[in-house]
Design an enzyme around this catalytic site. Structure first.
Site, mmCIF file in Angstrom:
data_model
loop_
_atom_site.group_PDB
_atom_site.id
_atom_site.type_symbol
_atom_site.label_atom_id
_atom_site.label_comp_id
_atom_site.label_asym_id
_atom_site.label_seq_id
_atom_site.Cartn_x
_atom_site.Cartn_y
_atom_site.Cartn_z
ATOM 1 N N ASP A 135 0.833 -1.185 0.000
ATOM 2 C CA ASP A 135 0.000 0.000 0.000
ATOM 3 C C ASP A 135 0.882 1.255 0.000
ATOM 4 O O ASP A 135 1.766 1.371 -0.839
ATOM 5 C CB ASP A 135 -0.963 -0.054 1.196
ATOM 6 C CG ASP A 135 -2.039 1.011 1.171
ATOM 7 O OD1 ASP A 135 -3.012 0.856 0.423
ATOM 8 O OD2 ASP A 135 -1.889 2.016 1.907
ATOM 9 N N TYR A 266 -1.404 11.417 1.599
ATOM 10 C CA TYR A 266 -2.220 11.737 0.429
ATOM 11 C C TYR A 266 -2.169 13.236 0.130
ATOM 12 O O TYR A 266 -2.191 13.647 -1.035
ATOM 13 C CB TYR A 266 -3.669 11.318 0.674
ATOM 14 C CG TYR A 266 -3.855 9.836 0.870
ATOM 15 C CD1 TYR A 266 -4.079 8.987 -0.221
ATOM 16 C CD2 TYR A 266 -3.810 9.257 2.144
ATOM 17 C CE1 TYR A 266 -4.255 7.623 -0.051
ATOM 18 C CE2 TYR A 266 -3.988 7.894 2.320
ATOM 19 C CZ TYR A 266 -4.202 7.085 1.223
ATOM 20 O OH TYR A 266 -4.361 5.733 1.397
ATOM 21 N N HIS A 331 -7.193 -6.573 -0.910
ATOM 22 C CA HIS A 331 -6.098 -5.604 -0.829
ATOM 23 C C HIS A 331 -5.058 -5.959 0.233
ATOM 24 O O HIS A 331 -3.865 -5.805 0.014
ATOM 25 C CB HIS A 331 -6.676 -4.221 -0.537
ATOM 26 C CG HIS A 331 -5.667 -3.129 -0.456
ATOM 27 N ND1 HIS A 331 -4.883 -2.748 -1.527
ATOM 28 C CD2 HIS A 331 -5.293 -2.327 0.583
ATOM 29 C CE1 HIS A 331 -4.089 -1.756 -1.161
ATOM 30 N NE2 HIS A 331 -4.310 -1.488 0.114
#
Length: 352
Positions: A135, A266, A331
């Site tokens: 990730d 982010y 995921h």
């Protein structure tokens, strides 16, 4: 230790698909107490205090976690690979868990976080390490391989492939154009907004939803009910690969520190774009294994499969060794299929 067992996965090279097998034994499951035998310490790196979990002796394997996770995501791999003769090291990345969390998003650029990781490697002796990442940890892993390939023997990347810099458009602008304002990365941009939305729910419920969601990508977080929890009559049920105790450990840490540190990664994406102009068109020249689940929201995002299997990935990462797609896996594959993931990691790194 169990006797060696053969295990099949699917290996994709270009358009071809074939089964591969591993002879790495599937070791004992994680001990009843996930902390058993794992040592914890704090290391001063790049101006911050970083919490590190580690176990074992031998060649170093460095594990980098993603969002919203901690070092704890690698508990299965730490125990299994330490038993195979490796020194397993898993930090809480900047902004997470027991590692310092600078308040500003401008302190979470790829240069800051790779600086943390390089300083950690240097504190361990400075020699190149085996890198395993997932990730956001995988994204940091790609930056590490791009900036300091001398620090990486080989890279086992999980979920997020390398994506080259687009010199014509910033990342957030690109994502808004492709997926709209409710795409999760776009929703994370404004400081405090997502933090407040998360606070309206129990942290454990939010983590359960993120960790167990199987909705094909791209992921959206509508403002009316970003995590799809309002319509639930009770707590979300957990799959067998994760326990209430696992959720509690992670939730307690996020209750203490909040989510701003993790969300700041982010918020620094456009700044990363500005800082990495000099690497436009550069290749990643490290030996790489890429592993992903076929139900991963990253893998099911439009355009990803075409890049991974259509030659673009191999062009950007010329020493890409294998691409393994695990069937029926989401995921968080290193937690969902810990024994299989560990076997793939070990079969790969022992070549180098």
């Amino acid at each position: 230790m169990y006797p060696p067992t053969q295990h099949y996965f699917h290996l994709y090279i270009g358009r071809q698909t074939s089964p591969i097998l591993t002879n790495t034994p599937l070791l004992q499951p994680v001990p009843r107490c996930a902390m058993e035998g794992i040592e914890h310490r704090t290391v001063r790196v790049n101006g911050i205090n970083m919490h590190v979990a580690e176990k074992g002796n031998g060649p170093i394997i460095l594990f980098l976690h993603g969002f919203p996770e901690l070092w704890y995501s690698w508990r299965h791999q730490i125990h299994a690979l330490a038993a195979l003769g490796y020194h397993c090291v898993a930090p809480d990345l900047r902004g997470y868990g027991d590692t310092d969390a600078p308040p500003s998003a401008t302190s979470y650029t790829c240069l800051h976080v790779v600086g943390d990781v390089v300083a950690l490697i240097d504190s361990l002796g400075g020699e190149a390490v085996y890198l395993v990442a997932h990730d956001w940890g995988a994204i940091i892993g790609w930056y590490l391989c791009l900036f300091r390939p001398d620090k990486v023997k080989a890279y086992a990347c999980m979920s997020v492939p390398y994506r080259p810099r687009n010199p014509k458009m910033k990342p957030v602008e690109t994502m808004r154009a492709l997926f709209g304002e409710e795409y999760y990365m776009c929703r994370f941009q404004e400081t405090g907004v997502m933090e407040d939305e998360i606070k309206s729910y129990e942290t454990a419920q939010v983590l359960k939803k993120i960790l167990t969601d199987r909705t094909p990508g791209p992921p959206y977080l509508p403002k009316s009910d970003p995590f799809g929890l309002k319509a639930l009559d009770g707590p979300l049920p957990l799959p067998p690969w994760i326990s209430e105790d696992d959720i509690k450990y992670v939730a307690d840490k996020f209750d203490q520190t909040g989510f701003t540190g993790g969300l700041n990664y982010y918020r620094a994406m456009d700044l990363n774009w500005e800082l990495t102009a000099a690497w436009t068109g550069a290749q990643v020249k490290v030996a790489v294994l890429y592993v992903v689940g076929d139900e991963d929201m990253v893998y099911t995002t439009p355009g990803l499969k075409e890049y991974v299997h259509g030659g673009g990935f191999k062009k950007d990462v010329p020493f890409l060794q294998d691409i393994v797609v695990m069937e029926g896996v989401g995921h968080f594959l290193n937690q969902e299929k810990p024994q299989q993931s560990t076997a793939l990691i070990h079969d790969f790194i022992k070549k180098f």
